[in-house]
Design a protein around this motif. Sequence first.
Motif, PDB file in Angstrom:
ATOM      1  N   ASP A 109      -3.137  13.987   5.252  1.00 18.11           N
ATOM      2  CA  ASP A 109      -4.982  13.311   6.004  1.00 18.11           C
ATOM      3  C   ASP A 109      -5.015  14.196   7.567  1.00 18.11           C
TER       4      ASP A 109
ATOM      5  N   GLY B  29      -8.175   5.677  -2.559  1.00 17.05           N
ATOM      6  CA  GLY B  29      -8.370   5.132  -1.651  1.00 17.05           C
ATOM      7  C   GLY B  29      -7.807   3.526  -1.463  1.00 17.05           C
ATOM      8  N   ASP B  30      -7.095   3.300  -2.164  1.00 16.54           N
ATOM      9  CA  ASP B  30      -6.260   1.832  -2.325  1.00 16.54           C
ATOM     10  C   ASP B  30      -5.391   1.954  -3.366  1.00 16.54           C
TER      11      ASP B  30
ATOM     12  N   THR C  86     -10.930  10.803  -4.035  1.00 22.29           N
ATOM     13  CA  THR C  86     -11.602   9.479  -4.039  1.00 22.29           C
ATOM     14  C   THR C  86     -10.392   8.506  -4.546  1.00 22.29           C
ATOM     15  N   SER C  87     -10.142   8.379  -5.429  1.00 19.93           N
ATOM     16  CA  SER C  87      -8.891   7.918  -5.915  1.00 19.93           C
ATOM     17  C   SER C  87      -7.304   6.942  -5.331  1.00 19.93           C
TER      18      SER C  87
ATOM     19  N   THR D 106       0.777  -1.089  -0.334  1.00 27.49           N
ATOM     20  CA  THR D 106       0.161  -0.397  -0.294  1.00 27.49           C
ATOM     21  C   THR D 106       0.481   1.418   0.044  1.00 27.49           C
TER      22      THR D 106
ATOM     23  N   SER E 213      -3.801   4.706   1.642  1.00 27.08           N
ATOM     24  CA  SER E 213      -5.379   4.500   1.363  1.00 27.08           C
ATOM     25  C   SER E 213      -5.829   5.037   2.414  1.00 27.08           C
ATOM     26  N   HIS E 214      -6.728   6.103   1.707  1.00 24.61           N
ATOM     27  CA  HIS E 214      -7.070   7.556   2.604  1.00 24.61           C
ATOM     28  C   HIS E 214      -8.852   7.357   1.863  1.00 24.61           C
ATOM     29  N   LYS E 215      -9.119   7.629   2.653  1.00 23.61           N
ATOM     30  CA  LYS E 215     -11.088   7.883   2.442  1.00 23.61           C
ATOM     31  C   LYS E 215     -10.915   9.318   1.539  1.00 23.61           C
ATOM     32  N   LEU E 216     -11.913   9.713   0.933  1.00 16.93           N
ATOM     33  CA  LEU E 216     -12.187  10.976   0.799  1.00 16.93           C
ATOM     34  C   LEU E 216     -12.708  12.158   2.311  1.00 16.93           C
ATOM     35  N   ASN E 217     -13.236  11.613   3.021  1.00 19.86           N
ATOM     36  CA  ASN E 217     -12.974  12.344   5.012  1.00 19.86           C
ATOM     37  C   ASN E 217     -11.752  11.948   5.204  1.00 19.86           C
ATOM     38  N   ASP E 218     -11.004  11.582   5.045  1.00 17.98           N
ATOM     39  CA  ASP E 218      -9.956  11.908   5.432  1.00 17.98           C
ATOM     40  C   ASP E 218      -8.675  12.566   4.812  1.00 17.98           C
TER      41      ASP E 218
END
Length: 359
Positions: A286, A253-254, A250-251, A192, A195-200
Motif C-alpha cells: 500500500d 476492496g473487500d 478495485t477488486s 479480511t 481491504s484496499h481502495k484503488l488510491n491506497d
Amino acid sequence: MKKNRLALYLTIGLALTALVLVLTRSGSSTVDYKDADFAVLDTASVTRIFIADLDTNQVLLERTARGWTLNKDYKASQWKVDELLNTMLKLRVRGPVSQSSHNNVISRMAGIALKVEVYQKKPLINLFDKIKLFPREVRTKTYYVGDNPRDNIGTFMLKEGARTAYIMYMTGFKGFVMSRYSAFEDDWRDHTVFSHKLNDIRSVELIFNEEPWQSFRIERTDGLNFKIIRLADDKVMPEYDTLRLLNYLTSFGDLRFEAVLNNTMPRQKIDSVLNSPFLHRLTLVDMQGDTTRMTTFNKKKFAEHLDIEEKLVPMDLDRAYALVNRERDFVLIQYFVFDKVLRPALYFEPGAPDFSNVY
C-alpha cells in the motif's frame, strides 16, 4: 368539624391501605431485578468483553481506536461484535427458573456455562446524568450463560453472586442466544485478507508457480497511472487494457477467506500442504509501505469430478488453501471470491479473452 376529621381519617386510612397493598405486591414479585439485570443499555460505553468456558477457551474483545481487537492479537469481526452488543442491549427477563427445575438447571450450568464479564467506561462522579466527571473503566456485569429451556425460547443466565437463575430472551428474536457468546477464538476472527481502495495501492505482484510466464507486477507511476511488468522477462507491457486494469485493482476492496483452519485441521496435514508447490503468491504493497501477502495451494477432494473440459481431476475447483496474515493463518478460500485478483498477465493485453473460467 366532625365531618372534616372523618374525611381526614378516611384519607389517611386509604393512603395506608394503598401503601400496604403496594408493599405487599412488591414483596410477592418473583423477579429480583438486581439479579435479573443482564442487559447493557449503553453499548457505546462498552470497552471490553471477556468470555470463557470451563475448558481453556477464552476470548477478550477490546474496543480500540482502530476497531475491536481479539485477544490482543487479531482484528475481531465487526459484525460478530455488533451482534453480541445488540444481543446484550435487547436482553429481557422472561422469568425466573422455576423452583422445581432450578437445581437441575444450576447443575447443568456448572458443566457447560460460559462466564461473561462486561467492562464499561463510567464516570466517577455523575450528577443527575447532567454532569459526568472522571470517566474510568469498571466491570459492570459478571454472569454465566447456560443452555436453553425445552421450548428453545430464551437462555438460562445467572449473575455472579445471585441465588436465582433467569430465563432471558432477546426482544424481536425467537430462539436462544447462547451461541452468540462463543469462547472460541476462531469464531471471532475477522476474515479480511485484502481491504484496499484503488488510491491506497502502490503495487501488486502475482506469481504463478506452475505458469511463471503469466506472472506480473503492477506499479503505480503517478496519480492513477500504472505500468505492468512481465516477471518472465522483466519487461513493461507496451500497452494494456486500462478498463481491465482498473477493474482488477478495485477488486481488492473487500476480499475475505471462508474459514480458519489452524485449529480444525491436523497439523500434519497442514504441514503436508505447505510443503507442496504453491499455486499463486499475491503481494500487495500500500501507499504506506505495508505489505499484504497471500499464498495459495491446491485443495484435494475425496471424489474426483469433471472440470470444464470434462477431464477427471482430483482437485477442488471451488476452493483452495491459503496462507495469510504474515503466514500465521492457514485458511480456506473460495475461487468465486478470489478469481478476480488471480488473473494471468495475458488478461491485461488488449483483446485478450476473459480467463474467468480458467484462473
